[in-house]
Design a protein around this motif. Sequence first.
Motif, PDB file in Angstrom:
ATOM      1  N   SER A  75       1.065  -1.171  -0.064  1.00 21.54           N
ATOM      2  CA  SER A  75       0.139  -0.153  -0.092  1.00 21.54           C
ATOM      3  C   SER A  75       1.225   1.392   0.032  1.00 21.54           C
ATOM      4  N   ALA A  76       2.093   0.951   0.365  1.00 18.86           N
ATOM      5  CA  ALA A  76       2.889   2.466   0.401  1.00 18.86           C
ATOM      6  C   ALA A  76       4.577   1.636  -0.516  1.00 18.86           C
ATOM      7  N   PHE A  77       5.521   2.869  -1.236  1.00 16.73           N
ATOM      8  CA  PHE A  77       6.042   2.416  -1.645  1.00 16.73           C
ATOM      9  C   PHE A  77       6.959   3.473  -2.095  1.00 16.73           C
ATOM     10  N   GLU A  78       7.693   4.427  -0.199  1.00 12.57           N
ATOM     11  CA  GLU A  78       8.362   6.174  -0.540  1.00 12.57           C
ATOM     12  C   GLU A  78       9.287   6.274  -0.224  1.00 12.57           C
ATOM     13  N   LEU A  79      10.563   6.268  -1.526  1.00 11.06           N
ATOM     14  CA  LEU A  79      11.729   6.898  -1.186  1.00 11.06           C
ATOM     15  C   LEU A  79      11.457   8.025  -0.922  1.00 11.06           C
ATOM     16  N   ILE A  80      13.548   7.592   0.832  1.00 12.11           N
ATOM     17  CA  ILE A  80      12.984   9.215   0.715  1.00 12.11           C
ATOM     18  C   ILE A  80      15.268   9.276   0.885  1.00 12.11           C
ATOM     19  N   GLY A  81      15.847  10.325   0.446  1.00 11.02           N
ATOM     20  CA  GLY A  81      17.150  10.096   0.248  1.00 11.02           C
ATOM     21  C   GLY A  81      17.403  10.363   1.771  1.00 11.02           C
ATOM     22  N   ARG A  82      19.282  10.938   1.027  1.00 11.63           N
ATOM     23  CA  ARG A  82      20.118  11.235   2.002  1.00 11.63           C
ATOM     24  C   ARG A  82      19.785  12.438   2.651  1.00 11.63           C
ATOM     25  N   THR A  83      19.531  13.729   1.261  1.00  9.68           N
ATOM     26  CA  THR A  83      18.859  14.815   1.861  1.00  9.68           C
ATOM     27  C   THR A  83      18.106  15.063   2.755  1.00  9.68           C
ATOM     28  N   GLY A  84      17.029  14.117   2.613  1.00  9.88           N
ATOM     29  CA  GLY A  84      16.070  13.913   3.561  1.00  9.88           C
ATOM     30  C   GLY A  84      15.877  13.092   4.413  1.00  9.88           C
ATOM     31  N   PHE A  85      17.276  12.558   5.105  1.00 11.05           N
ATOM     32  CA  PHE A  85      17.914  12.216   6.300  1.00 11.05           C
ATOM     33  C   PHE A  85      18.146  13.239   7.137  1.00 11.05           C
ATOM     34  N   ASP A  86      18.913  13.997   5.719  1.00 11.48           N
ATOM     35  CA  ASP A  86      20.148  15.460   6.712  1.00 11.48           C
ATOM     36  C   ASP A  86      18.590  16.014   7.307  1.00 11.48           C
ATOM     37  N   PHE A  87      18.175  16.514   6.750  1.00  6.32           N
ATOM     38  CA  PHE A  87      17.466  17.251   7.864  1.00  6.32           C
ATOM     39  C   PHE A  87      16.878  16.555   8.580  1.00  6.32           C
ATOM     40  N   LEU A  88      16.635  15.761   8.124  1.00  6.96           N
ATOM     41  CA  LEU A  88      15.809  15.132   9.535  1.00  6.96           C
ATOM     42  C   LEU A  88      16.699  15.780  11.128  1.00  6.96           C
ATOM     43  N   THR A  89      17.836  15.587  10.562  1.00  5.29           N
ATOM     44  CA  THR A  89      19.248  15.630  11.302  1.00  5.29           C
ATOM     45  C   THR A  89      19.113  16.073  12.061  1.00  5.29           C
ATOM     46  N   LEU A 117       9.086   9.494   9.924  1.00  5.39           N
ATOM     47  CA  LEU A 117      10.290   9.995   9.190  1.00  5.39           C
ATOM     48  C   LEU A 117      10.144  10.925   7.554  1.00  5.39           C
ATOM     49  N   ARG A 118       9.373   9.382   7.388  1.00  3.83           N
ATOM     50  CA  ARG A 118       8.697  10.184   5.692  1.00  3.83           C
ATOM     51  C   ARG A 118       8.328  11.171   6.042  1.00  3.83           C
ATOM     52  N   GLU A 119       6.984  11.150   6.782  1.00  3.80           N
ATOM     53  CA  GLU A 119       6.522  12.568   7.579  1.00  3.80           C
ATOM     54  C   GLU A 119       6.404  13.994   7.250  1.00  3.80           C
ATOM     55  N   THR A 120       7.673  13.135   8.683  1.00  5.97           N
ATOM     56  CA  THR A 120       8.286  14.915   8.984  1.00  5.97           C
ATOM     57  C   THR A 120       8.679  15.842   7.777  1.00  5.97           C
ATOM     58  N   ILE A 121       9.480  14.595   6.620  1.00  4.38           N
ATOM     59  CA  ILE A 121       9.870  16.033   5.717  1.00  4.38           C
ATOM     60  C   ILE A 121       9.613  16.956   5.698  1.00  4.38           C
ATOM     61  N   PRO A 122       8.731  16.877   5.112  1.00  8.11           N
ATOM     62  CA  PRO A 122       7.242  18.151   3.511  1.00  8.11           C
ATOM     63  C   PRO A 122       8.162  19.319   5.406  1.00  8.11           C
ATOM     64  N   ALA A 123       7.932  18.859   6.576  1.00  7.69           N
ATOM     65  CA  ALA A 123       7.829  20.083   7.874  1.00  7.69           C
ATOM     66  C   ALA A 123       9.261  20.557   7.547  1.00  7.69           C
ATOM     67  N   ALA A 124      10.662  19.467   7.183  1.00  7.83           N
ATOM     68  CA  ALA A 124      11.794  19.902   7.082  1.00  7.83           C
ATOM     69  C   ALA A 124      11.901  21.106   6.239  1.00  7.83           C
ATOM     70  N   ASN A 125      11.311  20.577   5.020  1.00  9.46           N
ATOM     71  CA  ASN A 125      11.582  20.963   4.317  1.00  9.46           C
ATOM     72  C   ASN A 125      11.439  22.854   4.620  1.00  9.46           C
ATOM     73  N   LYS A 126      10.321  22.467   4.355  1.00  6.14           N
ATOM     74  CA  LYS A 126       9.599  23.920   5.060  1.00  6.14           C
ATOM     75  C   LYS A 126      10.296  24.970   6.457  1.00  6.14           C
ATOM     76  N   ARG A 127      11.368  24.233   7.190  1.00  8.79           N
ATOM     77  CA  ARG A 127      11.869  25.280   7.760  1.00  8.79           C
ATOM     78  C   ARG A 127      12.930  25.535   6.885  1.00  8.79           C
ATOM     79  N   ILE A 128      13.713  24.549   6.057  1.00  8.79           N
ATOM     80  CA  ILE A 128      15.174  25.348   5.392  1.00  8.79           C
ATOM     81  C   ILE A 128      14.335  26.306   4.558  1.00  8.79           C
ATOM     82  N   GLY A 129      13.536  25.806   3.986  1.00  4.15           N
ATOM     83  CA  GLY A 129      13.172  26.708   2.814  1.00  4.15           C
ATOM     84  C   GLY A 129      13.498  26.283   1.062  1.00  4.15           C
TER      85      GLY A 129
END
Lengths: 472, 472
Positions: free
Chosen positions: B251-265, B330-342
Amino acid sequence: MNAADPPFVSHLQSLLPAACFRAPTPGYFEEPRGRFHGVPAPVLAPATTEEVAALIRACNSARVGVVPYGGGTGLVGGQIQPDGPAPVVLSLERMRAIRRPADPRENVLVVEAGMILADVQAEAERVGRLFPLSLASEGSTRIGGNLSTNAGGLNVLRYGNARDLCLGIEAVLPDGTVFNGLTRLRKDNTGYDLRNLLIGAEGTLGIITAAALKLFLQPANRMTALFVVDSPAAALDLLALARDVAGEAISAFELIGRTGFDFLTEHFPDLRQPFARPPQWAVLTELGLSGGGDAQAALEALFEQAAEAGLVSDGVVAHSQAQSAALWALRETIPAANKRIGSIASHDISLPLSAIPDFIETCSTALAALAPFRINCFGHLGDGNLHYNLFPPQGQSRDAYDNIRKQATKIVHDHVHAMAGSFSAEHGVGRMKTGDLETYGDPGKLFAMRAIKAALDPNGIMNPGAMLAQGH
Amino acid sequence: MNAADPPFVSHLQSLLPAACFRAPTPGYFEEPRGRFHGVPAPVLAPATTEEVAALIRACNSARVGVVPYGGGTGLVGGQIQPDGPAPVVLSLERMRAIRRPADPRENVLVVEAGMILADVQAEAERVGRLFPLSLASEGSTRIGGNLSTNAGGLNVLRYGNARDLCLGIEAVLPDGTVFNGLTRLRKDNTGYDLRNLLIGAEGTLGIITAAALKLFLQPANRMTALFVVDSPAAALDLLALARDVAGEAISAFELIGRTGFDFLTEHFPDLRQPFARPPQWAVLTELGLSGGGDAQAALEALFEQAAEAGLVSDGVVAHSQAQSAALWALRETIPAANKRIGSIASHDISLPLSAIPDFIETCSTALAALAPFRINCFGHLGDGNLHYNLFPPQGQSRDAYDNIRKQATKIVHDHVHAMAGSFSAEHGVGRMKTGDLETYGDPGKLFAMRAIKAALDPNGIMNPGAMLAQGH
């Protein structure tokens, strides 16, 4: 509208290769039930999208009608123009190339519209995939026609109609413009949904020339069962239980009534029926499990639970693919039995699931007041789609019922309409049901349909008289 | 076009109850990313379809624009008219009735367009069913807007887009005509597919006022895993293997890249990451099995086979719903991390699955030649849908990149287009991407879209400037 007369055909000969011009053999002017006969007309079979576009442009300029022709298997006269100025019959038979072979990674296959449905299925199977559209006529019907009529068939419960099996189309619009919408994308929100507008438009808004089709995994483990139930209501309870037991793995849930079994006994006595006495109602169901599931075990578990719940009084679960095929043969031979007996009227209706028991009860009562019909009510119960066909009593000819055919159909369609159902579940409108669409169609829908037709086909050349009655 | 000026509002007051007139609070004129600001305009919230029709008729007569407003969560400015004569903002917020409660037998729920998506989901759950549309904004987004934009989200791989989840709609057309298409039927081949024409039309062809929605079985057994893969190509191999192992239960197959993990960190250091070193690429996958299946066991079997095949170098299979939720976080927080970075620019693209590895490689190379972007490429890989967002290097402000934003987006969209992809997979066109539609849209499609728009909305009152750029 002008006729496709010899001077116009000469003009076409100057535009198109000689191979496009086909002998106008009788097949192009007949349909399976013999209810429509086409006016004599030239038959053209372009080999490329560009040739289709050139032909349509010429017809549009000259205001000559175009009747699209796929496999000729439609049941509502959409492919036959019975009167009016001679149109051009545009056959897709030469456009049957595979544009992009079946891809088991993308689960996509791109083909031209004239490919025979069985060939589409075979191309999917070649790479271990399933193209689930499956119809009695799959050996001769063509995918472009299946899409133009949004064909249904046996696997709709699980996989949907033709519309649900298509990712993108290429089409020639009524002015000859090519719509390049042959996308392989699963998600694409960039504009109006022209694909679905052309799918099911029965050739009245343009000609589908190619399609990107969705492929599915082959269910590794399939098995079939036939269960005896007391009533259509019990059949629906069984469907609910089957979903609890087997989830979305139910790929068919077909109703067969006593009349259907009797017809088989009368006309196909060699076809072995599994029950000593023909049941009042029965359900043929198929499970297709992927991964490590065991479909036979799941059907046996369903049988046990359904018997305990008092839903099923008898049944047989196939233990081999041969037994499975024998059960399917019962269901699939019913249309042939119907044909031998000769129906007075046949109806391809759908209803909200919860309305079905009430419909079957009240409609048969209303019809009995008109005449002693034998009603063969069978079909895709899981989809809410019934084939509801009326026959004379044994020994009588249907001709004696000619004068009440329309009345009988009105009773059926009035009941369907009152219960929020549809007078054409899967066969379409064609030329047979334009009156029903006027009678039962929502006025807002008809208004919008006419506006769209006038906008895309201002000269009314595309499949004149199909879908929307002329003179409106 | 005329403005919705005080005399026109007075006229509306004579037609509609006072409760329809809302205070024009700032929320109606803003959108989530702050990229569009609406012109001041009266806000009306009719309570019934008849009131919507009366309002639309009045606007059509007076040639006043109508901007439909659902939950206000759209990301492409479809709900905000930034300039031009003041339109009427038509909010569906008061039309949130359940027309027909969730029915677990028919698997249908009929609701009005203003119902919040989370409330639709809850009504399905009340009877043990699933309405699978699921978006980050589900607590405030409204189902009418979800349909008008053909929303996607997290469950498309298995259940499809909003379009695939709808059986029928009721809508008010641009002249005030009501289209009564609120069918609960699974099969109905009686005319053009107006439902799908209005779905995804972003309010430019009318207002969806109610919808009959499909419900699904709740997968009894769900579990999630996060797998480390070497490359996007390996991720696609893993998807193919997962389908062999688990069939259509993915039901889900979501890609997360290194940048996404870094943004979360960087921005969510408290969010526990399962791997000691952030992986280059990872895939979050969820299985939902019905019947007696064991999703955790299936994921563990997949892990083993994938490791053996060299596709997966590390991974974690959740053993509880809490662990599953932690992986999803992890997956669902990436948009929030994106928003903080801009982000400098964000792209909602889709590609044929087989083109994705090549796209990721070549597009990043082309962008690197322009500027040292950090690229966060993540999203719905199983659907071929990537969110491809560009950020400045750490410590730099995005403002410094204002002058190359358009150039960067052109590079991305050109690459997507060259690979038969889409510049808007799920967010739509709105007012942000009308230029992209002109640039990349098929001319045949644009021609047909304009003809349909002119036919149904000759005065151009419905959501002016959305979808189709004005002046054409």
